[in-house]
Design a protein around this motif. Structure first.
Motif, PDB file in Angstrom:
ATOM      1  N   PHE A 234       0.800  -1.223   0.000  1.00  0.00           N
ATOM      2  CA  PHE A 234       0.000   0.000   0.000  1.00  0.00           C
ATOM      3  C   PHE A 234       0.835   1.277   0.000  1.00  0.00           C
ATOM      4  N   GLY A 235       2.152   1.131   0.179  1.00  0.00           N
ATOM      5  CA  GLY A 235       3.005   2.312   0.151  1.00  0.00           C
ATOM      6  C   GLY A 235       3.394   2.747  -1.245  1.00  0.00           C
ATOM      7  N   ASP A 236       3.251   1.876  -2.219  1.00  0.00           N
ATOM      8  CA  ASP A 236       3.594   2.180  -3.604  1.00  0.00           C
ATOM      9  C   ASP A 236       2.302   2.464  -4.369  1.00  0.00           C
ATOM     10  N   PRO A 237       2.134   3.645  -4.957  1.00  0.00           N
ATOM     11  CA  PRO A 237       0.868   3.968  -5.636  1.00  0.00           C
ATOM     12  C   PRO A 237       0.548   3.032  -6.799  1.00  0.00           C
ATOM     13  N   ARG A 238       1.590   2.524  -7.476  1.00  0.00           N
ATOM     14  CA  ARG A 238       1.333   1.587  -8.575  1.00  0.00           C
ATOM     15  C   ARG A 238       0.744   0.287  -8.044  1.00  0.00           C
ATOM     16  N   LEU A 239       1.402  -0.268  -7.003  1.00  0.00           N
ATOM     17  CA  LEU A 239       0.891  -1.503  -6.420  1.00  0.00           C
ATOM     18  C   LEU A 239      -0.495  -1.290  -5.807  1.00  0.00           C
ATOM     19  N   ARG A 240      -0.691  -0.143  -5.178  1.00  0.00           N
ATOM     20  CA  ARG A 240      -1.987   0.140  -4.543  1.00  0.00           C
ATOM     21  C   ARG A 240      -3.114   0.142  -5.575  1.00  0.00           C
ATOM     22  N   THR A 241      -2.870   0.769  -6.720  1.00  0.00           N
ATOM     23  CA  THR A 241      -3.898   0.806  -7.762  1.00  0.00           C
ATOM     24  C   THR A 241      -4.167  -0.587  -8.311  1.00  0.00           C
ATOM     25  N   LEU A 242      -3.112  -1.370  -8.512  1.00  0.00           N
ATOM     26  CA  LEU A 242      -3.282  -2.730  -9.019  1.00  0.00           C
ATOM     27  C   LEU A 242      -4.063  -3.599  -8.041  1.00  0.00           C
ATOM     28  N   VAL A 243      -3.806  -3.410  -6.754  1.00  0.00           N
ATOM     29  CA  VAL A 243      -4.542  -4.164  -5.743  1.00  0.00           C
ATOM     30  C   VAL A 243      -6.022  -3.790  -5.765  1.00  0.00           C
ATOM     31  N   LEU A 244      -6.320  -2.516  -5.899  1.00  0.00           N
ATOM     32  CA  LEU A 244      -7.715  -2.082  -5.941  1.00  0.00           C
ATOM     33  C   LEU A 244      -8.426  -2.616  -7.183  1.00  0.00           C
ATOM     34  N   LEU A 410     -10.773   4.024 -10.971  1.00  0.00           N
ATOM     35  CA  LEU A 410      -9.484   3.328 -10.999  1.00  0.00           C
ATOM     36  C   LEU A 410      -8.806   3.477 -12.358  1.00  0.00           C
ATOM     37  N   ALA A 411      -9.598   3.504 -13.432  1.00  0.00           N
ATOM     38  CA  ALA A 411      -9.031   3.682 -14.767  1.00  0.00           C
ATOM     39  C   ALA A 411      -8.320   5.024 -14.887  1.00  0.00           C
ATOM     40  N   VAL A 412      -8.890   6.061 -14.271  1.00  0.00           N
ATOM     41  CA  VAL A 412      -8.264   7.387 -14.284  1.00  0.00           C
ATOM     42  C   VAL A 412      -6.944   7.350 -13.509  1.00  0.00           C
ATOM     43  N   LEU A 413      -6.940   6.710 -12.340  1.00  0.00           N
ATOM     44  CA  LEU A 413      -5.711   6.596 -11.550  1.00  0.00           C
ATOM     45  C   LEU A 413      -4.641   5.803 -12.308  1.00  0.00           C
ATOM     46  N   TRP A 414      -5.061   4.768 -12.998  1.00  0.00           N
ATOM     47  CA  TRP A 414      -4.122   3.902 -13.699  1.00  0.00           C
ATOM     48  C   TRP A 414      -3.411   4.630 -14.830  1.00  0.00           C
ATOM     49  N   ARG A 415      -4.088   5.537 -15.492  1.00  0.00           N
ATOM     50  CA  ARG A 415      -3.480   6.269 -16.608  1.00  0.00           C
ATOM     51  C   ARG A 415      -2.263   7.070 -16.157  1.00  0.00           C
ATOM     52  N   ARG A 416      -2.219   7.459 -14.895  1.00  0.00           N
ATOM     53  CA  ARG A 416      -1.124   8.284 -14.394  1.00  0.00           C
ATOM     54  C   ARG A 416       0.163   7.491 -14.202  1.00  0.00           C
TER      55      ARG A 416
END
Length: 431
Positions: A234-244, A410-416
């Protein structure tokens, strides 16, 4: 600038095609084959037992809430002990963890198969069986990247995912037919036998490996390992988004938990209840099998990651149409289409493994798997409560609408953050 004879402008080069691993080269790996076959056997038995439990409880209580509650017990235990037990996969040899869990689950399910088992005892046994799935799944998920590298991991994950969904499809469809003839208790006994078979296959087909923690190394406490795993995930935004993205399935799996009352609304015939329940439960897994095959076989690794947001929205959007109370054939088609979109989980899983150190994979995958099961269990439990008041059709539609909104966010977050992930996966796929 003049074009060359080939029609391409000089100085411009096509990006080399990304290599896609084949299923044949993955199945040729003996240890993966053992994991794959063992998984298929135990999952087939699990789905058969889920239909048996669902029908057994509904016949006893005639309550959608009670039916959904027991079905939810097949998902909820990881909330209690999953994150802690998953750490066993990083403390002890992963092969040993899997074999031990299989043997314990075989014994517990055998107790469930005793006729006349009380409702409360049945719930406790279900809880314990599912609790043991946390360290087993964590150990298997952590072992898989050691057996498969690059796009082979995606191909192997696709095979396991298709096996998972295929087992659900066959288990739910055949389960409704078999239970009509053999009864729910014999179906549970068959589930116990599949766990024993899985343990034997692991003993014969997977070689011994040392534990990730060396015997001379001071092992951290389970609590410290859990905290470290949670900080990593949960500390890494990439991993956090993938988990969600992974946990989004809590919305689109909800219909399976209330499939029996939904089937009752569609048919009104007790003689066809188990058959229609099995068909409904099989619709989404069938779609996911088809989607996983097409997604892994014909879509490049980077395009899988680019399409994740759209695919996630596809899992939820068709369910909204259930509000119109369509007939059985249309409902099956809508749920099948929802299952097609679930193939995005392959891309999320492949990206996730790129950023998790090998020594922490058991804990990281265990946390994700625990949350995955918990999100499904909570969704199903809420769906059961709501179905008692609103009816199953409207509840499925509301779950689809809520999931669609969440998937879009989540799709919007993933684009970043997807560009860096795509470049890394592209390099791995071509190695």
């Amino acid at each position: 600038m003049a074009a060359t004879k080939s029609g391409r402008l000089p100085g411009r080069h096509r990006r080399p095609a990304e290599r896609r691993a084949t299923y044949g080269e993955v199945i040729a790996i003996r240890e993966f084959r053992a994991l794959w076959i063992g998984q298929g056997l135990s999952l087939l038995g699990d789905q058969l037992s889920r239909v048996a439990l669902s029908v057994l409880v509904f016949e006893r209580t005639d309550s959608p809430l009670a039916t959904a509650s027991v079905y939810a017990l097949t998902y909820l235990p990881p909330i209690v002990g999953g994150p802690l037990l998953a750490g066993l996969a990083d403390r002890y040899a992963r092969r040993r963890v899997m074999i031990t869990c299989d043997l314990l689950r075989a014994a517990l399910v055998a107790l469930m198969a005793v006729p006349g088992t009380s409702f409360s005892a049945l719930c406790v046994l279900v809880f314990c069986v599912v609790l043991l799935s946390a360290p087993f799944s964590a150990a298997r998920a952590a072992l898989l990247p050691e057996l498969l590298e690059g796009d082979r991991y995606v191909a192997g994950s696709a095979l396991q995912n298709m096996t998972n969904q295929g087992a659900q499809m066959l288990g739910f469809t055949l389960g409704g037919i078999l239970i009509m003839g053999m009864g729910p208790y014999r179906a549970l006994a068959l589930d116990s036998a599949t766990y024993l078979a899985s343990a034997l296959i692991l003993v014969a087909g997977v070689r011994r490996r040392p534990a990730p923690c060396s015997p001379d190394e001071k092992r951290p406490s389970m609590w410290k390992m859990t905290r470290a795993g949670a900080g990593l995930v949960f500390g890494d935004p990439r991993l956090r988004t993938l988990v969600l993205f992974a946990w989004l399935c809590g919305f689109y799996v909800l219909p399976e938990g209330i499939a029996t009352p939904y089937a009752d609304e569609l048919t009104g015939d007790p003689r066809q209840l188990s058959l229609v329940t099995g068909l409904l439960m099989a619709a989404m897994p069938t779609g996911t099998v088809v989607g996983a095959f097409l997604f892994s076989r014909y879509v490049s690794p980077s395009d899988r990651l680019r399409s994740m947001g759209w695919m996630a929205m596809l899992t939820c959007a068709p369910l909204i149409l259930c509000a119109a109370r369509p007939p059985l054939v249309v409902v099956l088609l809508l749920w099948f289409t929802s299952g097609l979109g679930g193939a995005y989980q392959l891309a999320a899983n492949a990206a996730f493994v790129q950023y998790v150190p090998a020594g922490q994979r058991g804990q990281a995958f265990g946390l994700v798997q625990s949350g995955l099961l918990a999100s499904q269990g909570i969704g199903i439990l809420i769906g059961g409560v709501a179905a008692d008041h609103l009816g199953p059709e409207l509840v499925v539609a509301l779950a689809g609408a809520a999931g669609l909104v969440t998937a879009a966010a989540l799709a919007v977050l993933w684009r970043r953050s997807r560009r860096e992930v795509i470049e890394r996966v592209r390099v791995e796929a071509n190695t």
